[in-house]
Scaffold this active site. Structure first.
Site, PDB file in Angstrom:
ATOM      1  N   GLU A 168      -8.976  96.545 128.536  1.00 61.02           N
ATOM      2  CA  GLU A 168      -9.463  95.850 127.331  1.00 61.02           C
ATOM      3  C   GLU A 168      -9.084  96.598 126.050  1.00 61.02           C
ATOM      4  O   GLU A 168      -9.954  96.877 125.202  1.00 61.02           O
ATOM      5  CB  GLU A 168     -10.976  95.618 127.413  1.00 61.02           C
ATOM      6  CG  GLU A 168     -11.353  94.678 128.542  1.00 61.02           C
ATOM      7  CD  GLU A 168     -12.801  94.201 128.535  1.00 61.02           C
ATOM      8  OE1 GLU A 168     -13.628  94.773 127.803  1.00 61.02           O
ATOM      9  OE2 GLU A 168     -13.094  93.248 129.278  1.00 61.02           O
ATOM     10  N   GLU A 287     -11.497  90.762 135.798  1.00 61.30           N
ATOM     11  CA  GLU A 287     -12.942  90.810 135.531  1.00 61.30           C
ATOM     12  C   GLU A 287     -13.406  89.381 135.320  1.00 61.30           C
ATOM     13  O   GLU A 287     -12.927  88.714 134.393  1.00 61.30           O
ATOM     14  CB  GLU A 287     -13.274  91.649 134.296  1.00 61.30           C
ATOM     15  CG  GLU A 287     -13.196  93.134 134.539  1.00 61.30           C
ATOM     16  CD  GLU A 287     -13.722  93.949 133.372  1.00 61.30           C
ATOM     17  OE1 GLU A 287     -14.704  93.527 132.723  1.00 61.30           O
ATOM     18  OE2 GLU A 287     -13.141  95.020 133.104  1.00 61.30           O
TER      19      GLU A 287
HETATM   20  O1  AHR Z   1     -17.720  94.854 133.711  1.00 59.95           O
HETATM   21  C1  AHR Z   1     -18.420  95.387 132.614  1.00 59.95           C
HETATM   22  C2  AHR Z   1     -17.516  95.673 131.437  1.00 59.95           C
HETATM   23  O2  AHR Z   1     -17.051  94.460 130.925  1.00 59.95           O
HETATM   24  C3  AHR Z   1     -16.255  96.439 131.710  1.00 59.95           C
HETATM   25  O3  AHR Z   1     -16.453  97.814 131.680  1.00 59.95           O
HETATM   26  C4  AHR Z   1     -15.371  96.044 130.573  1.00 59.95           C
HETATM   27  O4  AHR Z   1     -14.021  96.097 130.906  1.00 59.95           O
HETATM   28  C5  AHR Z   1     -15.848  94.657 130.195  1.00 59.95           C
HETATM   29  O5  AHR Z   1     -16.088  94.543 128.856  1.00 59.95           O
END
Ligand code: AHR
Length: 493
Positions: A168, A287
């Protein structure tokens, strides 16, 4: 609906059923690792948790973050445990004890029948640390870093094949946030160095943190412009919530996910044309989940504690329906989405929960995830379906029925996954499955509950599947009754 074995989207890459363990909250400490727990093995890994991970048949687990990785010194987590430093962990403002690191996690993955998807730190660090880490993990020996691994008791290399280039990096919450050009440059140069150490790896470049980011999708275009030849995947992340308590709108959010995927595919293909490239860029949705229940509780957590209960969403039944629909969305894009990680796996926005020094238990979302992972391997078929539709606050023409089907030629089995999003009524689907001549119905699994807000606890699995779904198969016509708001798995063989 018509389901024909020749309407094929693509072979499902089993890695779409991946997950994620970050050094965050009680995912590692108190989750997978709890020395002294009666279920723990000689390394301190909880066997009960490993067994639940095995039930899910998780093919790959992303590690060690997430936001955590952007401040991580991987060297802190290897070697004798008593020498490992305690560090301030800036992403989640906790103390990291480093009692679990690269080698232990590789052991845990082996015990859990899964592979590691390793992320490197491109926030506070860069090419050198990433290059050293891959040398430590993947070279057999005879160099400084590979011999160091051996001296730590790991004679054989871990052979980690899939690597994420940071996390990210577009987000202002990220330690070491970068512009698309800055990130594109460092990702490209890091990829080059890592591939020079091990040419067999696959690399994932960071896409946007979400489709709502102001730089989306220009970020993807710029990053891929720099990295197109060096990487194999671009990442996507998304989390949904029902903050407004509007279930019809909430369950429609897979339309947003579908649109997100389509936009990233278009952007990849634009850069492919621009570069006159023959290579097709694939998507790693590394994610995805529901995340909102724990937001308020997290604001009350004091900084600089060890493994506090962060991001502990307690999922309800409607969350399981959305998770089911998200899995269906991946199957519908099986030709381009080749990896996906349910974020996360244990305690932190997770299907598996643990009590400290106590039991482990299954959240509602455990079930659709397990069904898709166990039965969704084979060729993704395109069901041609005519479903009634509805409009919600943010979406128009939302099909009440989401569907995907997977044909496992080897086992001669077909599994149809369906979600009925209708809040009030059951819907009966008649499906022409004549191309599967001689097949009969094995079972119709249903996840349903009168209460959309029903949750599971360690004591009570009130949201759990049954196999009393109402389906019949006669003369190539399958009739399936989908109860209102339900997740359905119909298996033919
Ligand atoms: O999964 C929780 C968080 O969400 C992770 O650390 C991050 O990559 C995202 O913002």
């Amino acid at each position: 609906m018509i389901l024909d074995k020749s309407y094929q989207i693509a072979k499902v890459d089993e890695r779409i059923y991946g997950s994620f363990i970050e050094h965050l909250g009680r995912a590692v400490y108190g989750g997978i690792y709890e020395p002294g727990h009666p279920e723990s093995d000689e390394q301190g890994f909880r066997r009960d948790v490993i067994n639940l991970v095995k039930d899910l048949q998780v093919p790959i687990v992303r590690y060690p973050g997430g936001n955590f990785v952007s401040g991580y010194n991987w060297e802190d987590g290897v070697g004798p445990k008593e020498n490992r430093p305690r560090r301030t962990e800036l992403a989640w403002r906790t103390i990291e004890t480093n009692q679990v690191g690269t080698n232990e996690f590789a052991d845990w993955a082996r015990k859990s029948n899964t592979e590691v998807m390793m992320a490197v730190n491109l926030g506070t660090r860069g090419i050198e640390a990433a290059k050293n880490l891959i040398e430590y993990c993947n070279l057999s020996g005879g160099t400084y870093w590979s011999d160091l691994r051996k001296s730590h008791g790991y004679e054989k290399p871990h052979n980690i094949k899939t690597w994420c280039l940071g996390n990210e990096m577009d987000g202002d919450w990220q330690v070491g946030q970068k512009t698309a050009v800055e990130y594109g440059r460092i990702a490209r140069e890091t990829a080059k160095a890592m591939r020079l150490v091990d040419s067999s790896i696959e690399l994932v470049a960071c896409g946007s943190s979400g489709s709502g980011m102001p730089t989306f999708p220009e970020w993807e275009a710029t990053v891929l412009d720099h990295t197109y030849n060096e990487v194999d995947f671009i990442s996507l992340h998304t989390y949904y919530g029902n903050q407004e308590n509007d279930p019809a709108n909430y369950l429609a959010k897979t339309m947003d996910m579908d649109n997100f995927i389509k936009t990233v595919i278009s952007t990849c293909d634009y850069i492919k044309s621009k570069h006159r490239s023959k290579k097709t860029m694939n998507l790693s949705f590394d994610e995805w989940n529901v995340w909102y229940h724990s937001n308020d509780a997290d604001k009350r957590i004091e900084p600089w504690s060890i493994a506090p209960p962060q991001l502990e969403d307690h999922y309800n039944f409607e969350d399981a329906l959305l998770v089911g629909s998200m899995l269906i969305t991946f199957l519908q894009h099986a030709d381009r989405v080749k990896m996906a990680c349910l974020a996360q796996l244990v305690n932190v926005i997770a299907p598996i929960m643990t009590e400290n020094n106590g039991r482990s238990w299954k959240q509602t979302i455990f079930y659709p995830y397990m069904h898709a992972s166990v039965y969704g391997r084979g060729i993704s078929l395109k069901p041609i379906i005519s479903s009634p539709k509805y409009d919600s606050k943010d979406f128009t023409d939302v099909p009440y029925i989401d569907s995907a089907a997977v044909y496992n030629e080897e086992n001669e089995e077909v599994t149809i996954f369906m979600v009925n999003k209708n809040l009030d009524d059951a819907i009966t689907i008649t499906s022409d499955v004549r191309s599967f001549e001689g097949y009969s119905l094995i079972e119709h699994i249903v996840l349903e509950n009168d209460d959309l807000k029903a949750v599971n606890t360690a004591d009570n699995q009130s949201v759990a599947p049954h196999t009393n779904g109402t389906s019949t198969l006669q003369n190539g016509m399958l009739e399936v009754r989908l109860s209102r708001t339900s997740w359905n798995v119909i298996r033919l063989k």
